[in-house]
Write an enzyme that holds these catalytic residues in place. Structure first.
Site, PDB file in Angstrom:
ATOM      1  N   ASP B 142     -41.229  16.859 -30.930  1.00  0.00           N
ATOM      2  CA  ASP B 142     -40.882  15.782 -32.057  1.00  0.00           C
ATOM      3  C   ASP B 142     -42.235  15.564 -32.718  1.00  0.00           C
ATOM      4  OD1 ASP B 142     -42.491  14.751 -29.887  1.00  0.00           O
ATOM      5  OD2 ASP B 142     -42.434  12.516 -30.338  1.00  0.00           O
ATOM      6  N   GLU B 208     -43.196  12.399 -27.585  1.00  0.00           N
ATOM      7  CA  GLU B 208     -44.761  12.396 -27.270  1.00  0.00           C
ATOM      8  C   GLU B 208     -45.235  11.323 -28.303  1.00  0.00           C
ATOM      9  OE1 GLU B 208     -48.731  13.250 -27.412  1.00  0.00           O
ATOM     10  OE2 GLU B 208     -47.536  13.372 -29.298  1.00  0.00           O
TER      11      GLU B 208
END
Lengths: 518, 518
Positions: B142, B208
């Site tokens: 991400d 994250e």
């Protein structure tokens, strides 16, 4: 010019002089609002039929307010500008129907929002008799934003009257009720066939809740034109100190608003990566801000308190009589976090001493949650409420010198700047003027009590503008009470304050007519 | 467990032991990236063909990154969740095509956003040979939000390569480049027909940038299952200290994040009306905040510095060799507002001493302009970066006691509360472990220099989670450089860092295979 230090006003003597015409005791008033203080004051000859007409027309007057509240004339929101204009047109139509000469004066484009026309100033003249005094009244027809979901118990733009005759609605007390009060006064005189006691000039603006854009220049320009006959000014846009006793307001604090910016790195930093190795603007800012005022409200800027006019023994005697208690303070705070032990010291802190408030920080993390940013540039905002005899330039110099000295002590490599964002001067009028005497008699007549003579801690900049532009005495004559929640959710105006307040405004004009201006 | 105080690592000895197999000098590397420090290290036997294959495949690898950057896998924005899932699928497809066994493990609903499924953790195994070591690598697929209008010079989700071979695009360095680095390593081995030196376990998450929701529990649960064979962990999700010299990272600071709330009145107050007569929460807050840290970064909380592991003479000798200058600091700050005079003291302040940063104030006025509000309730936010041997509970007690004492000194009637919002422990690994030795040899082989042994001032919480869950050594082996602008506009990864970084990751695995684990 503002009068200071204050002298004790011989209220009884000035309010009820021998020049008053004989009148009838206001039995219907004293029955409904008897406070046990009714003096042997005299009623102006036309007041009884006027009062009766106001009572008889009260449903019409409430309907008038209902129509006005239904127009969401929110000056701060672009999408409501058409409603502000519609509200100005509503006032103009009502005034025209009442026989006034009305003009809507354009103020041009809104600064910074050039796609928007400022709403017009609605000015009107009712009566043009050289033998009568001319009173200029000011009010505003725009309102604060309001949404049901903000926490309103009722629809904010539907006037809703509860079982205690509290009339809820945005603008009810601020300032549509008072503005319509003046219209109601004209209306009742016409219906009752009573001669209007003065020439009335109206100045109703539509941008008060957004800084009265363009109004100052307009007032100055018209002071020798449309407003040139003005003998005195009356503004009904503030509030009683409590809920039971009307007041006349003769002073306001000023406000100097400052920004302190502190900047260091070129961009926001990660506190993990840079924490401990770079000077942090926010650390410096809280240090500097902590040197401005202590937790007891004492301003720590050297020399600043020396500018304040000393408290005289004479002035000190004014405070004990004011209808105010520490419970009133706690009620309005919603907490017992007042600083001072007595009402006298509390009122002085609010009215005649300066205060310093820290409003916030721009540029730092302000959302809920947790973010580990080191802001690169932060701007602290604070303001000082000013009182006689603090001149803005003197205040600025002391503020700037102190902050620079405190920042220098930090030995920080960051860059600090401090500047004045805006200032507005304090105002103190003479409550011995006939303008105040007339209003005092009107209060006594309608409410059966002597009004409190008050000052306000806040500022109403237009007050000083009118005083300076016309050179005439300005009176603040509030209609609403301290619980009206102007600017907040569930704003209301009590029916009693609206209807008796309409009588008060009318009675004031009658007593004005009787005052000697010599 | 974290090792502290640090002992000087005999770098040369451990990196270039006699156990190394003979190899050929990497002429194509030294020609392109000669730093004047090439030692007579030995190359593992399969590295030359691997390096050659990486160079030959570099356009394919850049295409792989281009495809990944084109997927706006922004975990913080609901509307991009489908893109995060798409990015996970992309990785799974690529890994499957490369012959890995791949699973996408669901993590359930997103806490607080139950309409959203968390993106899956993509786990993969490449190789299952009991005679080889098993290395668990972690990365995230991400990215941070990005909009062209934030100030990007190029489209953030189009990989754009400039004339200096800087590859711009959101996620290029954080963390898609490093994640694809592992895929490229497998790819190059397959294409060149070289036996893969270890068993590789991958753990790639998609949350994250939004707090790694759900990951900790997953890692703990799988530590004795999917990850049970792990011999060591390698994470490539941080950055070189500068732009020229790679580093191995063996320590991170922790972070304790606090809130101080101060409340008084029941609602926000008008500073004109109440200024001077009521205790103001913001005044109290800046006072308390000013007692936490001074302008030179010294933490003022009594007893706190006593928790910090003392600086030994041995540790002190580590800092002068680090490739870092005060100019590097000034460049990254964009200003000369560093606190300390030397690079050694600066690095210590960042890595091995605690720091305290004030992040902002919730509830106060934070917009541009001027508003004269007295906020009813304000919440100050600050955090302390923690280091060995500061235990969170000890830190909390000192913080709470100090703040309560300072608030008590104010004699304010307001109400104060202070609490820990979250904490994350510091981490320090042993850089003498074979995991670090292998990485050191790989750096020497690929870049011709000894790596800096660094710590980081920030925290990467998953590091400690992997260490605690697997009980194995964790190495942080960054691919990107200090100028990559992760989280900022114009994020980039230099082509050199990507291609040579792919070689580095592969070489690391080869040296791992050769390390004695005895």
């Amino acid at each position: 010019m503002p009068l200071f230090p204050l002298r004790r006003v011989p209220l009884t003597a000035s309010l009820f002089s021998s020049r008053l015409t004989p009148s009838i005791r206001p039995s219907f008033v004293s029955r409904r609002f008897f406070y046990g203080h009714i003096s042997d004051s005299k009623m102006a000859p036309q007041l009884e039929p006027f009062f009766k007409q106001v009572d008889d027309s009260s449903n019409d007057f409430i309907d008038r307010l209902r129509k006005a509240v239904a127009i969401p004339s929110i000056s701060a929101q672009d999408e409501n500008r058409k409603d502000v204009v519609r509200m100005g047109q509503f006032l103009a139509d009502e005034l025209t129907a009442l026989g006034a000469e009305v003009e809507q004066r354009p103020l041009g484009k809104q600064p910074g929002k050039e796609h928007l026309e400022l709403p017009p100033v609605v000015i009107a003249r009712y009566g043009n008799d050289k033998n009568k005094k001319t009173i200029l009244v000011y009010g505003h027809y725009d309102v604060q934003p309001a949404l049901k979901e903000d926490g309103w118990a009722t629809e904010p733009f539907e006037l809703t009257i509860d079982e205690k005759d509290r009339m809820y609605g945005r603008g009810s007390t601020d300032d549509k009720g008072p503005v319509l009060g003046w219209l109601n006064v004209i209306d009742a005189h016409r219906k009752a066939g009573i001669e209007f006691p003065v020439n009335l000039l109206c100045c109703f603006e539509g941008m008060e809740e957004y800084g009265s854009e363009g109004l100052d220049d307009f007032i100055k320009a018209e002071s020798k034109k449309y407003f040139k006959d003005t003998d005195a000014v009356c503004i009904s846009d503030n509030y009683w100190l409590g809920t039971e006793k009307p007041c006349l307001t003769y002073g306001l604090r000023g406000c100097n608003y400052y920004s302190i910016s502190i900047s260091g790195p070129a961009q926001d930093l990660h506190s993990g990566v840079f924490g401990g190795s770079a000077h942090e603007p926010m650390t410096d800012l809280v240090n500097v801000l902590s040197k401005l005022v202590d937790a007891q409200g004492n301003i720590l800027i050297p020399g600043l308190m020396d500018l304040v006019a000393p408290l005289t023994e004479e002035e000190q005697t004014l405070y004990p009589d004011i209808s105010y208690t520490m419970d009133n303070l706690h009620e309005s705070l919603g907490a017992k976090t007042g600083i001072h032990a007595t009402k006298e010291r509390t009122l002085m802190a609010r009215w005649r001493y300066p205060s310093l408030s820290i409003h916030g920080v721009e540029g730092a993390y302000s959302a809920p949650g947790a973010k580990t940013v080191i802001p690169a540039k932060v701007i602290g905002k604070f303001s000082i409420r000013t009182v006689p005899n603090m001149e803005s330039e003197d205040v600025n110099k002391l503020v700037f010198d102190h902050i620079k000295a405190e920042f220098a002590k930090l030995n920080s490599k960051n860059t600090m700047d401090v500047w004045l964002q805006h200032d507005g001067k304090w105002w103190v009028a003479s409550p011995k003027h006939w303008n105040f005497s007339a209003a005092g008699k009107a209060v006594q007549q309608v409410f059966g009590v002597k009004p409190d003579l008050t000052r306000e801690g806040g500022s109403i900049p237009v007050t000083l503008t009118f005083e300076e532009a016309t050179g005439k005495n300005v009176l603040l004559l509030p209609m609403g009470s301290s619980t009206d929640a102007a600017h907040s959710v569930n704003e209301k105006l009590d029916k009693r304050n609206y209807i008796e307040g309409t009588k008060l405004l009318g009675a004031y004009l009658h007593y004005v007519a009787e005052e000697s201006t010599a």
